[in-house]
Design an enzyme around this catalytic site. Structure first.
Site, short mmCIF file in Angstrom:
data_model
loop_
_atom_site.label_atom_id
_atom_site.label_comp_id
_atom_site.label_asym_id
_atom_site.label_seq_id
_atom_site.Cartn_x
_atom_site.Cartn_y
_atom_site.Cartn_z
CE LYS A 12 -4.38 -1.47 0.35
NZ LYS A 12 -5.50 -0.94 -0.46
CB SER A 24 -0.77 -8.13 -0.88
OG SER A 24 -1.56 -8.93 -0.02
#
Lengths: 317, 317
Positions: A51, A302
């Site tokens: 992110k 991720s």
């Protein structure tokens, strides 16, 4: 849509700011998965997840006026950390709205980066709506978690690096939450290797993107309850849905126990700490939902934002 | 002694065979440690620890006759895995003598690499003696775990890579077991940066190298009992002791609870899975036994071979 050049521009901006995360391989994993697997480990990214790439790229695009108002965001954790960290890097004030049941490690980390936290009940109000209200109330610049080309361009740099390190891939597996990571990833790999297959991975209890793609339009579901707290969306993003409709070949679903088994495997055999969303794409391979048939596979791991206590609880069941 | 050129030769041999493991950094760790810390993560090496580098380098040096006899080794785990894996790579038969209380994950891994395992009681017989008997009985080529320049040259390649990636360092921290890793590491850094300080780290319950260096000769102790099962030696190596006497500036001691705290920190903040010996050098920093005073620090995270079950047990106490 997004262009490869947008992702390349984000990569230049992130050079020396984001970590260049390692790409890991394991013969044991290859044997289990039935292909040559390359894990892009964004668990080692700053803030513990991919992110940061998108948030920093977005904040860098703001005008001096927009920055002066400060930024705000809504997130179950990883986007919150990414915005808080990017804001600190750029000297911008940040306020974050987080679900009250977000993992304690994520709440603590956001606070540690110097952002102001407000909590809300994520089961009573859709995230998009709660975020819009929060931004209006605060009169701050809202940083979207996924539904924006600048966010996706930043996220896409992870796949650009993966392809630089691993070379050509036949197949790319990435988790789908709101679709920011997937939009960036699919844009990059389809631009560079048009023949590559792109497979998204969702929690079985959600399936919102899979069903939306099948329906040909964005459906809405109640807030799903499953382990992958990074993927608890009620609807795909508006912009990301258009990109995914164009570029994603298939979406597969993974059950909670398959996620846990993948987290245990990644710990035991690859020495990787992953959060449930971080392990979900590997879980799709290990559980046999995808058969690479000997192909060269890229997998986006991720994030790794699971606190020790939560990890122990999850593993002990 | 060992020359930098020996390590460079080993590096050329290992290129494309060993993993080039990542060097990780963390601002949180820097703040806690009081310096700019670079962790060389050999937990991601093949076989889960730095040991593969030395074993492969050693086996590569054998004559066709020596290889034809097969190889044998004695080890609590990581050297066993390294020899088994190197032997498989080179098409050589391997038999390994392991302590009967070695971690289950390590026994399973050695078996998985196709080696034959025999177990013994490590508290009733010194390792060196048990190993010598085993090699004579089997008429196989014995692969020493540490006390050999070829083993140390292989191990030294980790520090060579660390310096290539991190640049100049003022201080290097490495665990000391038999002294193979430390001999290689100290040789490399003192050759390239003669002013750098080299600090070894041992378990408090052992301290055998610290006391040997203070005594000016190798002392012998009963098999120590502590968490760092990779460092349960009763005496430093004969050859490694001479290298360490020349090149190691200081040895610091770490308690079991400090090792556990470091393992938890590395999990929580860096998303690294470490075994006790792998975390011990970081523990020396976190527990304040070494004050880098703002210096550029290299730390060898020597291995990550801790099974999930043992990790859960250790963390839950």
């Amino acid at each position: 849509m997004l262009a490869l050049e947008d992702v390349r521009a984000a990569a230049r901006l992130l050079d020396g700011v984001a970590h260049r995360t390692p790409v890991m391989t394991s013969r044991t994993l290859d044997e289990r998965a039935g292909g040559r697997v390359h894990l892009k480990c964004e668990s080692f990214q700053r803030g513990g997840a991919f992110k940061f790439r998108g948030a920093f790229n977005f904040l860098s695009s703001l005008s001096p006026e927009e920055r002066a108002r400060g930024v705000c965001a809504i997130s179950s954790g990883n986007h919150a950390q990414a915005v808080a960290l990017s804001a600190r890097e750029l000297g911008v004030r940040a306020a974050i709205l987080m679900p009250e049941d977000a993992p304690a490690a994520k709440l603590a980390a956001v606070e540690g980066y110097g952002a102001e936290i407000t909590t809300y009940d994520r089961y009573s109000k859709p995230q998009v709506e709660a975020g819009r209200e929060f931004a209006e109330e605060r009169q701050m610049t809202f940083v979207p978690a996924y539904d924006d080309p600048r966010i996706a361009a930043g996220a896409g740099t992870a796949t650009l690096e993966l392809l630089e390190d691993a070379g050509a891939l036949d197949l790319l597996l990435a988790p789908i939450g709101g679709g920011g990571l997937m939009s960036g990833a699919a844009t990059v790999i389809k631009a560079l290797y048009p023949g590559a297959r792109v497979i998204g991975v969702e929690a079985e209890a959600s399936a919102v993107t899979k069903r939306s793609l099948e329906a040909g339009e964005r459906i809405q579901i109640p807030v799903p309850r499953h382990l992958a707290d990074g993927q608890m969306l009620t609807q795909p993003g508006e912009w990301t849905f258009e990109v995914m409709r164009e570029l994603v070949d298939e979406v597969v679903l993974v059950a909670d126990d398959e996620i846990l088994a993948a987290m245990a495997f990644l710990f035991d055999r690859l020495k990787l700490v992953t959060e449930p969303s971080g392990a979900i794409a590997t879980a799709a391979l290990l559980a046999g939902h995808v058969d690479p048939a000997g192909a060269r596979v890229g997998v986006l791991v991720s994030g790794g934002n699971v606190g020790l206590e939560r990890f122990l609880d999850l593993m002990r069941g």
